[in-house]
Every structure is written in structure tokens, then in C-alpha cells.
Design an enzyme around this catalytic site. Structure first.
Site, mmCIF file in Angstrom:
data_model
loop_
_atom_site.group_PDB
_atom_site.id
_atom_site.type_symbol
_atom_site.label_atom_id
_atom_site.label_comp_id
_atom_site.label_asym_id
_atom_site.label_seq_id
_atom_site.Cartn_x
_atom_site.Cartn_y
_atom_site.Cartn_z
ATOM 1 N N ASN A 105 71.624 68.820 59.952
ATOM 2 C CA ASN A 105 71.825 70.219 60.337
ATOM 3 C C ASN A 105 72.959 70.430 61.332
ATOM 4 O O ASN A 105 73.136 71.524 61.863
ATOM 5 C CB ASN A 105 70.523 70.828 60.895
ATOM 6 C CG ASN A 105 70.034 70.115 62.138
ATOM 7 O OD1 ASN A 105 70.728 69.285 62.713
ATOM 8 N ND2 ASN A 105 68.816 70.429 62.549
ATOM 9 N N SER A 106 73.770 69.383 61.562
ATOM 10 C CA SER A 106 74.928 69.537 62.447
ATOM 11 C C SER A 106 75.870 68.356 62.248
ATOM 12 O O SER A 106 75.515 67.357 61.610
ATOM 13 C CB SER A 106 74.492 69.593 63.924
ATOM 14 O OG SER A 106 73.871 68.369 64.311
ATOM 15 N N GLY A 107 77.078 68.490 62.787
ATOM 16 C CA GLY A 107 78.024 67.384 62.859
ATOM 17 C C GLY A 107 78.347 66.732 61.535
ATOM 18 O O GLY A 107 78.549 67.379 60.501
ATOM 19 N N ILE A 108 78.382 65.408 61.555
ATOM 20 C CA ILE A 108 78.774 64.621 60.387
ATOM 21 C C ILE A 108 77.790 64.830 59.233
ATOM 22 O O ILE A 108 78.191 64.933 58.070
ATOM 23 C CB ILE A 108 78.847 63.129 60.758
ATOM 24 C CG1 ILE A 108 79.948 62.896 61.781
ATOM 25 C CG2 ILE A 108 79.099 62.269 59.522
ATOM 26 C CD1 ILE A 108 79.900 61.541 62.426
ATOM 27 N N GLY A 109 76.510 64.906 59.557
ATOM 28 C CA GLY A 109 75.514 65.098 58.510
ATOM 29 C C GLY A 109 75.732 66.396 57.755
ATOM 30 O O GLY A 109 75.654 66.437 56.521
ATOM 31 N N SER A 159 77.539 52.283 63.913
ATOM 32 C CA SER A 159 78.583 52.535 64.904
ATOM 33 C C SER A 159 79.228 51.215 65.293
ATOM 34 O O SER A 159 78.607 50.150 65.207
ATOM 35 C CB SER A 159 77.971 53.197 66.149
ATOM 36 O OG SER A 159 78.882 53.191 67.230
ATOM 37 N N TYR A 186 70.891 52.263 72.509
ATOM 38 C CA TYR A 186 71.689 52.798 71.407
ATOM 39 C C TYR A 186 72.414 51.666 70.678
ATOM 40 O O TYR A 186 72.381 51.588 69.440
ATOM 41 C CB TYR A 186 72.705 53.812 71.935
ATOM 42 C CG TYR A 186 73.576 54.411 70.861
ATOM 43 C CD1 TYR A 186 73.076 55.376 69.991
ATOM 44 C CD2 TYR A 186 74.902 54.010 70.700
ATOM 45 C CE1 TYR A 186 73.869 55.929 68.988
ATOM 46 C CE2 TYR A 186 75.694 54.553 69.696
ATOM 47 C CZ TYR A 186 75.176 55.512 68.856
ATOM 48 O OH TYR A 186 75.960 56.049 67.859
#
Length: 408
Positions: free
Chosen positions: A129-133, A256, A287
């Protein structure tokens, strides 16, 4: 049945006592009748070969009740165990060697997809629902794919669906609830998707959190580890049979370059390291650890499923892009804002994901790590099959423990 080999026009003569055979999937192998050994490489030239395409006209493949494959030549009324396509077997080259780098860090997802028709592809994207996705979903749906946005915030997810359909009324997109911090919703999501009775050609594990203060999920695990790895591992397990049924299919894991900055290895991996206590916790270490889990999981998944025509690739989308990842601490928000003019756009960030998910050149290819739309080596630890196997076993055990203690 006639068991002799067909004559071929191959330059590579088979030495005495050797026989050329082919697997059901078309891979050529060689059997030595003296030593009873088999191998993939030609006993003289060392080449690997494969057969492709349909059987010649008049031929039919059959399987006995015992599972033995044989071939009938209806034209000449012959029966043989030898695949007639062996006469036209080709040398099998490492497919990635021929992979031309058409794109780079400045390429966009839409440029990668130019000319592609994905109308027969069914895709799930977590954290969409945002960004790269979001850009991944938008780009794939523009080329005809049917895409499910698997999201925790359904208000934002449904707004995304409306935006995509406003731009492209033909877009086949829908939102479904998935909260990776709650394993019960992972199971419910999988059940709901399976109930739709549709294929699943591409599963894109894109969701992730970054910079969280220490917290535990309702399942009793450190949140970054559960959201970034374990819950998506669980989702993949629940959808594995559908991926196999829909094959050829792909699992794309967004990792990443941070996966390189962790000390996780085959000798120190254990449940307390994967899901640390408050005293052991560091948001950045958590992370980085989750990101090496992503790569190692992708490698192991590919090893386990490639024979069933399911492949897996992992990737790095881009450095310090201004996504919602950094929302959890003001210092990260400031740092990401300062570097924003020098980083990729969301369309550029989604390019590597889209390449791995939809490139024809990567059909049947897995167990690789990509950055800037091209293959690059992952860390030595991430490629260690012993570490990956231990991670898989620990992940299954942690899931079993969580699920056994979950309220009914």
C-alpha cells in the site's frame, strides 16, 4: 519393448558401456552400465545437454503403472524407452551467462516491463500500500497481471486500488487483509486466497519494517524478525502447493544490501539470536539479521522447489529510498530526507523486483541475488546451504511452537 538408443546426428559419441538418457523434465544424463553410476555431464566432452519442445510427429509418451516412461512411434509402429528428442539435444549453457544487462539502477519498473503481456499471471504482493510495493503492483497491473495487495492497513490498501483503477480502469487489483505481526491472519489470508480457486504464479514478499523500538508480537517473537522473515516464510509454506500447481511460478524476496552487515552464521544461529530479548536488541542489527534471513530463505526455497518448477530470487531494491520504512524514528526520517535527492524514485526502486518477477530471460532461473536489475553475489553467509537449512528448520520449529500456543 525395443530398448536400443536412437541414432543421433550428435558429434559427441558415447563411449562403450555408456548410455544417454533423458529425465521427464528434459535434462540429459549419462548412465554407465559397468559402474552403475550416472552423471549429468557427457563422459567425454564434459558438456551438459537438454531436450526441448514437443515430441516429433507421430510419437506419444506413455507411463507404465510402475512409473516408467516409454515412447511409441505410431508411424513406424515402434516402442522405445529412449526419448526421440535426444536426436536433437542441445548443449545446456548456464542461462545466467547469456543474461544481458539491459537495465540498471536508473531503469524504471515500467521500462523493464515494456512489451510484456502478463494477463495470464496471478500475483500477490505483501506490503503493497505504499512505496516500492505500490509501484510494483501498479506496474504489473498496467501490463495485465491480476494482483492482490496483501496489507495490514485496509483503508490505505483500498485507496491504492482506487488510484490504480482510476489510472487504468482495466486494472485487475484487489486488497486483502494480512498483518504479518499476527500469524493467525497469515493463515486466514492464505485460506481466503485459496478459496478463490485461482492460480498463483508470482509471490512477491515485499513487506518489511525498519528501525523499530524493541517490541514483541502477539505470537511472542521480536517484531522485526517475525514481520520481515518468519511470517512471510509461513505465508510461503501455506501457499507452496498452489505455487507448485500453478508452475512455472516464482517467489521473489525483497531483501537489502544490509544483509551483508550481520554476524549470523552456521555456528551461531539459534532461536534467541533470531528473536532476541530486550537486553540483546538493536534495531539496526535486527533489520540486518532479518535481511540475511530473506536471502538465505530464498536460496533454500529454490533448492527445495526448483525440481517442481518453482524458483526463487532475492534482491536489493535501492539505497535509502524515501519509503515508509523509516517512519519509526525521527533520526532515520531526517537521514532519509537528506539523501532523497541522490536516491532512486519508487518506480526505479520497483524495477529490480519487477525484473525478477516477470523477465522472460529469468524463467526457470532461481537461487540468485539481484541489485540494480542485475545479478550480483550475495554475502558468503547468505549463500551457505548449511546456514539456510538450519534457518529453515528453526523457522519451522518456531512456527510450530507459536501456533501450538495460539488461542483456539
Amino acid at each position: 519393448m525395443h530398448q536400443g538408443s536412437l541414432e543421433t546426428d550428435s558429434e559427441d559419441e558415447i563411449p562403450p558401456a555408456w548410455e544417454e538418457r533423458v529425465t521427464f523434465e528434459g535434462k540429459v544424463y549419462y548412465a554407465n552400465h559397468e559402474t552403475k553410476a550416472t552423471q549429468w555431464t557427457h563422459p567425454t566432452t564434459g558438456k551438459k545437454k537438454e531436450v526441448k519442445g514437443e515430441l516429433p510427429y507421430g510419437w506419444e509418451r506413455k507411463i507404465t503403472d510402475e512409473g516408467v516412461v516409454f515412447f511409441i512411434d505410431h508411424v513406424h509402429e515402434k516402442t522405445t524407452y529412449t526419448d526421440p528428442r535426444l536426436a536433437f539435444a542441445e548443449e545446456k549453457k548456464d542461462p545466467i551467462i547469456g543474461f544481458r544487462q539491459k537495465y540498471d539502477g536508473s531503469s524504471t519498473a515500467l521500462s523493464v516491463l515494456q512489451g510484456r503481456d502478463l494477463s495470464d499471471q496471478y500475483v500477490i504482493v505483501t506490503g503493497a500500500n505504499s512505496g516500492i510495493g505500490y509501484e510494483t503492483v501498479r506496474s504489473l497491473s498496467k501490463h495485465g497481471a491480476s494482483v492482490v495487495l496483501a496489507c495490514r492497513d485496509m483503508v490505505k490498501a483500498n485507496d491504492c486500488v482506487k488510484d490504480i483503477q482510476k489510472e487504468n480502469p482495466m486494472a485487475k487489483v484487489e486488497a486483502m487483509f494480512l498483518d504479518l505481526a499476527k500469524l493467525s491472519t497469515v493463515k486466514k489470508f492464505a485460506e481466503n486466497y485459496l478459496a478463490k480457486d485461482r492460480p498463483l504464479n508470482v509471490l512477491i514478499l515485499n513487506a518489511g519494517v525498519f528501525g523499530l523500538p524493541y517490541s514483541k508480537t502477539d505470537d511472542g517473537l521480536e517484531t522485526t524478525f517475525q514481520v520481515n522473515h518468519l511470517a512471510q516464510f509461513y505465508l510461503t509454506q501455506l501457499l507452496t502447493e498452489l505455487l507448485i500447481k500453478s508452475s512455472p511460478s516464482r517467489v521473489i524476496v525483497v531483501s537489502s544490501e544490509s544483509h551483508r552487515f550481520t554476524d549470523l552464521n552456521r555456528n551461531n544461529i539459534n532461536t534467541s539470536k533470531l528473536s532476541p530479548s530486550y537486553a540483546q536488541y538493536s534495531d539496526l542489527k535486527a533489520y540486518n539479521l532479518s535481511k540475511i534471513c530473506n536471502v538465505a530463505f530464498s536460496m533454500e526455497l529454490n533448492r527445495r522447489l526448483r525440481s517442481r518448477n518453482v524458483t526463487s530470487l532475492s534482491l536489493h531494491p535501492g539505497n535509502m529510498m524515501s519509503t515508509s520504512l523509516q517512519r519509526n524514528w525521527w533520526l532515520y526520517r531526517l537521514l532519509f530526507t537528506l539523501v532523497r535527492p541522490f536516491t532512486k524514485s519508487m518506480q526505479q526502486g520497483a524495477a529490480t523486483t519487477v525484473l525478477c518477477a516477470a523477465s522472460k530471460e529469468l524463467e526457470g532461473i532461481g537461487g540468485l541475488y539481484f541489485n540494480n536489475c542485475y545479478r550480483c553475489p550475495a554475502s558468503e553467509a547468505a549463500c551457505d546451504p548449511v546456514l539456510a537449512d538450519k534457518l529453515w528448520t528453526l523457522s519451522e520449529n518456531m512456527l510450530e511452537d507459536c501456533l501450538s500456543h495460539a488461542p483456539s
